[in-house]
Design an enzyme around this catalytic site. Structure first.
Site, PDB file in Angstrom:
ATOM      1  N   THR A  37      57.538  33.006  65.666  1.00  0.00           N
ATOM      2  CA  THR A  37      57.946  34.509  66.313  1.00  0.00           C
ATOM      3  C   THR A  37      59.234  34.482  65.300  1.00  0.00           C
ATOM      4  O   THR A  37      59.421  35.467  65.695  1.00  0.00           O
ATOM      5  CB  THR A  37      59.026  33.726  67.840  1.00  0.00           C
ATOM      6  N   LEU A  72      66.782  24.634  66.894  1.00  0.00           N
ATOM      7  CA  LEU A  72      66.969  26.281  67.846  1.00  0.00           C
ATOM      8  C   LEU A  72      65.609  26.395  67.629  1.00  0.00           C
ATOM      9  O   LEU A  72      64.951  27.642  68.633  1.00  0.00           O
ATOM     10  CB  LEU A  72      67.557  26.818  66.340  1.00  0.00           C
ATOM     11  N   ASN A  92      62.012  14.905  69.918  1.00  0.00           N
ATOM     12  CA  ASN A  92      61.847  14.447  68.507  1.00  0.00           C
ATOM     13  C   ASN A  92      63.112  14.787  67.203  1.00  0.00           C
ATOM     14  O   ASN A  92      63.100  13.933  66.470  1.00  0.00           O
ATOM     15  CB  ASN A  92      60.812  15.687  68.093  1.00  0.00           C
ATOM     16  N   ALA A 148      70.619  24.190  70.599  1.00  0.00           N
ATOM     17  CA  ALA A 148      71.306  25.349  70.750  1.00  0.00           C
ATOM     18  C   ALA A 148      70.364  26.096  72.568  1.00  0.00           C
ATOM     19  O   ALA A 148      68.723  25.683  72.706  1.00  0.00           O
ATOM     20  CB  ALA A 148      70.137  26.840  69.930  1.00  0.00           C
ATOM     21  N   TYR A 171      60.753  28.249  79.765  1.00  0.00           N
ATOM     22  CA  TYR A 171      61.634  28.311  79.419  1.00  0.00           C
ATOM     23  C   TYR A 171      63.454  27.888  79.824  1.00  0.00           C
ATOM     24  O   TYR A 171      63.567  27.191  79.366  1.00  0.00           O
ATOM     25  CB  TYR A 171      62.539  30.076  78.380  1.00  0.00           C
ATOM     26  N   LYS A 228      64.680  24.259  78.740  1.00  0.00           N
ATOM     27  CA  LYS A 228      66.155  24.092  78.147  1.00  0.00           C
ATOM     28  C   LYS A 228      67.246  22.934  78.580  1.00  0.00           C
ATOM     29  O   LYS A 228      67.962  22.437  78.602  1.00  0.00           O
ATOM     30  CB  LYS A 228      66.468  25.592  78.443  1.00  0.00           C
ATOM     31  N   THR A 279      72.305  37.620  72.371  1.00  0.00           N
ATOM     32  CA  THR A 279      72.899  38.138  70.493  1.00  0.00           C
ATOM     33  C   THR A 279      71.911  38.863  69.955  1.00  0.00           C
ATOM     34  O   THR A 279      70.479  38.423  70.761  1.00  0.00           O
ATOM     35  CB  THR A 279      72.973  36.402  70.125  1.00  0.00           C
TER      36      THR A 279
END
Lengths: 304, 304
Positions: free
Chosen positions: B15, B57, B83, B98, B129, B133, B159
């Protein structure tokens, strides 16, 4: 064997016992693979057995067991679930996820409806299990959305019955074992926290209805549990009564971190879509369970 | 390069864009490994580079990107994080996760404090997602508890800044690209949902303070974001103003499923423990970002 099916069990026996299935081992329609959902090769299993229904229950489930190796617990619920979904998908098998009331964490909504998103602390000692199971649910959701799989996700509330391990560490077997030993019953916290106990036969019924007997899959997760709520202190009295030991005391010890304070399923969805509700009373289920523990009295005797 | 450090970047560029780091590629203290956190051999990286600080991140972060391959997104946040923790642990490096405001889901508490357990729908299109997380946070928690690692978990709120991809799919770049193209700004839902926008330089400051400059790790996750809340409609007006295009219209389209209605961090913990708070105003940050997009105007031109 039920429905004439051949049953292949994959289990690493890390928290179970081969003794529990010893009466099946000689049956030609039964097979035990001693293995790990994270390591097994789905293609090899499919090539050999071509399963039509995959019941995915692999995970330690009691706090002392799942906290023993928390990273492994989390990965077993994520990578293990993905492997079993891959296996089921590759042979167009139906797939059942044994999810848990723990996805609700320490719930702020009561009783818990499936639409409630829960309250799980990601930075706590229960999260390895709770978050692992939440991720497992998401993996099921995506496999339905992407591949149209026939799946069933059952959020299973406290369940008990014969063949629990004496060292399982959850309240039902703890109390029974303590009472048989003539010890006071140990309650963590002040004892007003509640649980809802369902007997294992009711759970098995729900699993068969959801995965085998229905023509169409149910959309989304379904609570499976007993909607009768008991405080832990009340439950201690019931166990003492069942074992004829009203004389035993109760000791209150420090509450576990993130221990849910109230837990009771709203089972409207299960009633409406599965036509299911618990049939066993707590007293009858407890009597069967106590009989089982008394029969294997040797293993619950206090250490000398 | 900052602090004289050698920087090794591991990125699959799924991405991002190599163009964004082209000005570093000739620097002898900079190295890009084109690879995948899920597949890389931690031992090989450690043997070659011996990192002292790991900033993790790696994950697609905008809904269109992370929903492209949802199972991969989830696994990247679980297996990829494990990992990178293994890598950091094996060379006693500090580790930064992150994390994201998305762990709060569509929050019922406002503003969001770190102690709030969130409201994430496990059976929804954002869960790959959000749940990934949340599991990543739990993996960090267990690595602190089991191995005493020095870690930092930042829950990063919206952000923006230069070097965002024009097709990122989140509101800041969407609005800027649409305004440069002279198109009406597309708002999903009625436009009263809120976001809090922080400029990327403030986020980088927080990361360096949390992982590099502190002597002791902060316990638990920390919100990093701007506590000034804007409705999406207000933000559309601000973008139009910055680009001198008050003439452009706003089109309201269907709201995304599970789209959070309000989002604003409580940054008391960051203020108290990191001595951090945002320094950049929305206007100044937006001016820098608009300049960047205008400079690379070619790539945001409408397709002929």
């Amino acid at each position: 064997m039920l429905l004439g099916a051949t049953v292949v069990v994959l289990d690493d026996l890390s928290t179970g016992s081969e003794h529990n299935i010893s009466h099946w081992l000689c049956n030609p329609k039964f097979m035990l693979i001693h293995g790990d959902t994270m390591l097994i090769d789905p293609d090899a299993v499919v090539a050999k057995h071509r399963p039509t229904h995959v019941f995915h229950l692999a995970s330690p489930a009691s706090p002392p067991h799942y906290q023993r190796d928390p990273v492994r617990t989390l990965m077993c619920n994520v990578q293990g679930t993905l492997n079993m979904l891959t296996l089921a998908r590759s042979c167009s098998a139906r797939f059942l996820l044994a999810s848990t009331s723990e996805v609700y964490g320490d719930p702020e909504q009561h009783p818990q409806l499936e639409s409630y998103n829960g309250s799980v602390n990601t930075f706590g000692p229960r999260a390895c299990y709770d978050e692992g199971k939440r991720c497992a649910e998401t993996l099921v959701y995506e496999h339905v959305r992407l591949y149209g799989m026939f799946t069933s996700t059952l959020r299973i509330f406290n369940t008990f019955g014969p063949r629990m391990q004496p060292d399982d560490g959850r309240v039902v077997s703890n109390f029974i074992v303590q009472a048989i030993r003539g010890e006071p019953l140990r309650v963590y916290g002040v004892g007003v926290q509640t649980r809802s106990f369902q007997f294992v036969h009711d759970l098995v019924d729900a699993m068969l209805i959801a995965l085998v007997f229905r023509e169409e899959p149910v959309d989304g997760p379904v609570n499976i549990g007993c909607p009768e709520e008991r405080t832990i202190d009340d439950f201690a009295s019931i166990v003492k009564g069942t074992l004829g030991r009203p004389d035993l005391g109760v000791v209150h010890e420090q509450a576990a971190i993130d221990d849910p304070q109230r837990r009771r399923p709203d089972i409207t969805k299960a009633r409406q879509l599965l036509g299911w509700q618990p049939k066993w009373s707590l007293d009858d289920g407890l009597a069967e369970t106590v009989d089982y523990f008394l029969l294997r009295n040797a293993s619950v005797k206090p250490k000398e």
